[in-house]
Write a protein that holds these residues in place. Structure first.
Motif, mmCIF file in Angstrom:
data_model
loop_
_atom_site.group_PDB
_atom_site.id
_atom_site.type_symbol
_atom_site.label_atom_id
_atom_site.label_comp_id
_atom_site.label_asym_id
_atom_site.label_seq_id
_atom_site.Cartn_x
_atom_site.Cartn_y
_atom_site.Cartn_z
ATOM 1 N N GLY A 48 0.701 -1.450 0.265
ATOM 2 C CA GLY A 48 -0.280 -0.449 -0.372
ATOM 3 C C GLY A 48 0.601 1.514 0.140
ATOM 4 O O GLY A 48 0.693 2.469 0.213
ATOM 5 N N TYR A 49 2.354 1.576 -0.413
ATOM 6 C CA TYR A 49 3.501 2.174 0.183
ATOM 7 C C TYR A 49 2.835 2.862 -1.706
ATOM 8 O O TYR A 49 2.527 2.555 -2.258
ATOM 9 C CB TYR A 49 4.590 2.080 0.125
ATOM 10 C CG TYR A 49 5.205 1.040 -0.928
ATOM 11 C CD1 TYR A 49 5.110 1.420 -2.211
ATOM 12 C CD2 TYR A 49 4.908 -0.705 -0.189
ATOM 13 C CE1 TYR A 49 5.615 -0.037 -3.067
ATOM 14 C CE2 TYR A 49 6.079 -1.721 -1.020
ATOM 15 C CZ TYR A 49 5.892 -0.950 -2.897
ATOM 16 O OH TYR A 49 6.410 -2.119 -3.396
ATOM 17 N N GLU A 50 3.218 4.443 -1.549
ATOM 18 C CA GLU A 50 3.341 5.102 -2.289
ATOM 19 C C GLU A 50 4.432 5.022 -3.152
ATOM 20 O O GLU A 50 3.920 5.158 -4.700
ATOM 21 C CB GLU A 50 3.255 6.613 -1.795
ATOM 22 C CG GLU A 50 2.992 8.161 -2.964
ATOM 23 C CD GLU A 50 3.018 8.856 -2.436
ATOM 24 O OE1 GLU A 50 4.263 9.993 -2.274
ATOM 25 O OE2 GLU A 50 1.585 9.133 -1.513
ATOM 26 N N HIS A 51 5.472 4.219 -2.665
ATOM 27 C CA HIS A 51 6.276 4.353 -3.842
ATOM 28 C C HIS A 51 7.061 3.651 -2.447
ATOM 29 O O HIS A 51 7.372 3.298 -1.268
ATOM 30 C CB HIS A 51 7.897 5.696 -3.475
ATOM 31 C CG HIS A 51 9.575 5.914 -4.491
ATOM 32 N ND1 HIS A 51 10.037 5.001 -3.816
ATOM 33 C CD2 HIS A 51 9.026 6.224 -5.709
ATOM 34 C CE1 HIS A 51 10.799 4.961 -4.778
ATOM 35 N NE2 HIS A 51 10.186 5.775 -5.833
ATOM 36 N N ILE A 52 7.994 2.599 -3.513
ATOM 37 C CA ILE A 52 8.335 1.223 -3.010
ATOM 38 C C ILE A 52 10.262 1.898 -1.504
ATOM 39 O O ILE A 52 9.997 1.167 -0.906
ATOM 40 C CB ILE A 52 9.767 0.487 -3.818
ATOM 41 C CG1 ILE A 52 10.095 -0.659 -2.961
ATOM 42 C CG2 ILE A 52 10.101 1.363 -3.900
ATOM 43 C CD1 ILE A 52 10.433 -1.722 -4.188
ATOM 44 N N ALA A 53 10.913 2.777 -1.739
ATOM 45 C CA ALA A 53 11.583 3.607 -0.809
ATOM 46 C C ALA A 53 10.766 3.726 0.329
ATOM 47 O O ALA A 53 11.275 3.892 1.808
ATOM 48 C CB ALA A 53 12.144 4.597 -1.292
ATOM 49 N N ASP A 54 9.389 3.966 0.217
ATOM 50 C CA ASP A 54 8.653 4.819 1.403
ATOM 51 C C ASP A 54 8.380 3.938 3.039
ATOM 52 O O ASP A 54 9.218 4.698 3.949
ATOM 53 C CB ASP A 54 7.037 5.168 1.136
ATOM 54 C CG ASP A 54 7.508 6.181 0.250
ATOM 55 O OD1 ASP A 54 8.051 6.972 0.033
ATOM 56 O OD2 ASP A 54 5.309 6.110 0.030
ATOM 57 N N PRO A 55 8.241 3.126 2.856
ATOM 58 C CA PRO A 55 8.798 2.048 4.010
ATOM 59 C C PRO A 55 9.811 2.042 4.567
ATOM 60 O O PRO A 55 10.319 1.778 6.298
ATOM 61 C CB PRO A 55 8.039 0.229 3.401
ATOM 62 C CG PRO A 55 7.584 0.840 2.929
ATOM 63 C CD PRO A 55 7.850 1.444 1.686
ATOM 64 N N LEU A 56 10.956 2.073 4.181
ATOM 65 C CA LEU A 56 12.548 2.551 4.468
ATOM 66 C C LEU A 56 13.063 3.649 5.065
ATOM 67 O O LEU A 56 13.309 3.955 5.899
ATOM 68 C CB LEU A 56 13.094 1.836 3.461
ATOM 69 C CG LEU A 56 13.542 0.814 2.625
ATOM 70 C CD1 LEU A 56 13.680 0.047 1.357
ATOM 71 C CD2 LEU A 56 14.086 -0.397 3.444
ATOM 72 N N ALA A 91 26.135 -1.297 6.214
ATOM 73 C CA ALA A 91 25.920 -1.630 7.225
ATOM 74 C C ALA A 91 24.471 -2.025 7.251
ATOM 75 O O ALA A 91 24.290 -2.013 8.305
ATOM 76 C CB ALA A 91 26.222 -1.475 8.044
ATOM 77 N N GLY A 92 23.911 -1.779 6.001
ATOM 78 C CA GLY A 92 21.930 -1.597 6.418
ATOM 79 C C GLY A 92 20.968 -1.909 5.228
ATOM 80 O O GLY A 92 21.811 -1.948 4.159
ATOM 81 N N LEU A 93 20.430 -1.753 5.245
ATOM 82 C CA LEU A 93 19.041 -1.573 4.021
ATOM 83 C C LEU A 93 19.412 -0.594 3.170
ATOM 84 O O LEU A 93 20.033 0.032 3.709
ATOM 85 C CB LEU A 93 17.926 -1.224 4.628
ATOM 86 C CG LEU A 93 17.090 -2.703 5.339
ATOM 87 C CD1 LEU A 93 15.959 -2.777 5.412
ATOM 88 C CD2 LEU A 93 17.288 -3.663 4.124
ATOM 89 N N ILE A 94 19.299 -0.664 1.954
ATOM 90 C CA ILE A 94 19.363 0.699 0.908
ATOM 91 C C ILE A 94 17.782 1.280 0.468
ATOM 92 O O ILE A 94 17.499 0.797 0.491
ATOM 93 C CB ILE A 94 19.618 -0.094 -0.806
ATOM 94 C CG1 ILE A 94 21.078 -0.446 -0.562
ATOM 95 C CG2 ILE A 94 19.412 1.157 -1.367
ATOM 96 C CD1 ILE A 94 21.436 -1.365 -1.981
ATOM 97 N N GLY A 95 17.992 2.122 1.152
ATOM 98 C CA GLY A 95 16.717 2.977 1.131
ATOM 99 C C GLY A 95 16.739 3.814 2.660
ATOM 100 O O GLY A 95 16.452 2.947 3.319
ATOM 101 N N GLY A 96 15.873 4.356 2.538
ATOM 102 C CA GLY A 96 15.510 5.579 3.764
ATOM 103 C C GLY A 96 17.527 6.136 4.744
ATOM 104 O O GLY A 96 17.200 5.999 5.948
ATOM 105 N N ALA A 97 18.145 5.834 3.416
ATOM 106 C CA ALA A 97 19.593 5.772 4.629
ATOM 107 C C ALA A 97 20.196 7.021 5.120
ATOM 108 O O ALA A 97 20.643 7.768 5.608
ATOM 109 C CB ALA A 97 21.187 4.490 3.920
ATOM 110 N N PHE A 98 20.035 8.066 3.327
ATOM 111 C CA PHE A 98 20.458 9.217 3.663
ATOM 112 C C PHE A 98 19.478 10.771 3.859
ATOM 113 O O PHE A 98 20.470 11.365 4.594
ATOM 114 C CB PHE A 98 21.676 9.878 2.614
ATOM 115 C CG PHE A 98 22.541 8.579 2.656
ATOM 116 C CD1 PHE A 98 23.865 8.686 2.935
ATOM 117 C CD2 PHE A 98 22.391 7.115 1.845
ATOM 118 C CE1 PHE A 98 24.652 8.004 2.463
ATOM 119 C CE2 PHE A 98 23.729 6.512 1.343
ATOM 120 C CZ PHE A 98 24.815 6.767 2.145
#
Length: 502
Positions: free
Chosen positions: A149-157, A410-417
């Protein structure tokens, strides 16, 4: 209900302290773990992550939260009890979407990937870590799919570190910021370059560390509750209310690297040390978002630590520590040097004006990877291309390109920066609000006194931990939502005065 609330806290305490143990292992991995211990450390994380996740998703915990919700509706919204149940509900609903085997696999994979990145970076070999990063991207997409249900795949991250923010909103903020920054960067970088050679003489490691620890203490770091160590990438991590760890790195040919890394991480530590101690053992005992957290590191590092007011007091002391290197360098030269604007390759060494362009590049590359528009094997070239087009420089190797930051390794790709730039924006907004309440803060900084500023931050931001959302904290502290105007006003005033441009 009071008994049920105490039972909730008891369960949350167990989760909190399991996560604290994992933090100890993370710190050890980044500081003293021998390379051959990486695989076992991955197993440690997998086992502990599995146990913590099982406790986070225990149906009895969910039932307890649901039973407490009607009770909290009769409590003030501002009450600690209501805030804890709200946050526990949000965390539980997120945790139950993630299968325990996935969490174990992710923890183990990231621990191994970090160690491979350390080796790949040292050897300047992206190919060595490429297959691990492929797996990270696969796991990052899988993570997002657990939140349909996210708007963009990066949103949950993004929500993992900046709850309430979405890719669309961040893109809008970054677009506005870029439009303001690019002309200012062009104007400033067209000026003659300053002589920075004095910053790149030999500065002995131990004296750099000693002075940096001194500055951290003067800013308010309680060194009975904190310590500073070395790691490949500076960071701050909390084990408990009485145990905060900072790491830095030292380049004996670069005075600014260690010093400003320590000030930056001290900003993070001051935030954590200022949280209401009664929250310890619960989800409330944490910074509310990466953006708000980063606002504190950037406020202390840049708005305070790179100000002329700050160095009016501390520069004579720095000269006394390094007389051979700085005795013939004036305060004006030093101030200009530590604020020099230059198109550069390394994010962590970037000046205030170009820094956000580094972040925007990374954010947009993350989105392209998640969207499937960019493949991992093409990432080094995409990185080089964006640096050439956006900053006018080209990384000569992968160590100063795609391998420079630890985050994707060291983490997921997305939401890191995105939190870095959100933090820059908020740092000026918070500082502006502090000045409105206490106009004498700049004069106090000139005297090496940070008590009033530190107290205002504790009162308006730190003590609340995660009691309020980031949006609520910003509104309460500044009277408005996030806006780029105080930040741009700060940058224009500082750099137009510094470079004598109109």
């Amino acid at each position: 209900m009071e008994k049920k609330f105490e039972e909730l806290k008891k369960r949350l305490h167990e989760i909190y302290y399991l996560q604290s143990v994992m933090s100890v292992l993370t710190w050890d991995q980044n500081t003293y773990l021998p390379p051959a211990g990486a695989n076992a450390r991955g197993s440690h994380f997998a086992v502990l992550g599995k146990i913590a996740h099982e406790k986070q998703t225990d149906p009895k915990l969910g039932k307890l939260i649901e039973e407490l919700i009607p009770w909290t509706k009769n409590l003030p919204y501002d009450s600690d009890e209501a805030a804890l149940v709200r946050l526990a509900k949000r965390e539980y609903e997120k945790a139950v979407r993630l299968p325990t085997p996935f969490v174990a696999e992710l923890n183990e994979h990231l621990a191994k990937t970090y160690q491979v990145w350390v080796e790949a970076r040292a050897e300047n070999q992206f190919a060595k870590v490429e297959p691990y990063l492929e797996k990270t991207l696969e796991l990052s997409r899988a993570y997002a799919e657990f939140f349909p249900g996210y708007e963009h795949i990066a949103d949950p991250l993004i929500a993992e570190s900046d709850y309430g923010m979405k890719a669309s909103a961040i893109r809008k903020i970054f677009r506005e910021l870029r439009e303001e920054l690019v002309p200012l960067v062009e104007q400033v970088t067209s000026q003659p370059e300053a002589d920075l050679s004095f910053l790149h003489q030999h500065y002995p490691k131990e004296r750099q560390l000693e002075f940096s620890r001194y500055i951290a203490g003067r800013l308010g770091l309680d060194q009975k509750r904190a310590r500073i160590d070395l790691s490949p990438h500076p960071f701050m991590i909390r084990f408990s209310h009485g145990d905060i760890r900072i790491t830095t790195r030292v380049d004996e040919q670069n005075l600014a690297d260690c010093l400003f890394s320590v000030i930056h991480e001290t900003g993070h530590a001051l935030y954590e040390l200022g949280i209401d101690p009664s929250y310890e053992g619960t989800p409330l005992y944490d910074g509310i978002s990466s953006g708000v957290h980063e606002s504190q590191s950037r406020l202390w590092e840049n708005i305070v630590g790179r100000s002329r007011d700050f160095w009016e007091y501390f520069y004579p002391q720095l000269q006394a520590v390094f007389p051979a290197q700085l005795s013939q360098v004036s305060l004006d030269e030093f101030y200009r040097g530590i604020n020099h604007v230059k198109r550069s390759l390394i994010r962590t060494e970037a000046d205030e004006l170009t820094y956000n362009l580094h972040v925007i590049i990374r954010f947009e590359l993350e989105l392209a990877l998640l969207e499937g528009e960019l493949r991992i094997k093409d990432l080094p070239e995409a990185w080089r291309s964006r640096y050439q087009s956006d900053l006018g420089v080209t990384p000569p190797d992968e160590k100063r390109g795609v391998l420079q930051d630890v985050h994707w390794y060291a983490g997921l790709i997305g939401g890191a920066f995105q939190g870095y730039t959100l933090g820059n924006i908020l740092s000026a907004q918070f500082f502006e609000a502090a000045l409105k309440a206490h106009p004498d803060i700049p004069n106090q900084i000139k005297q090496g006194n940070f008590t009033t500023l530190h107290d205002w931050l504790k009162e308006n931001i730190y003590r609340y931990g995660s009691k309020y959302t980031a949006e609520e904290i910003v509104q309460r502290a500044t009277g408005s939502s996030l806006t780029i105007q105080p930040y741009m006003n700060y940058l224009r005033k500082k750099y137009k005065e510094l470079y004598r441009i109109t």
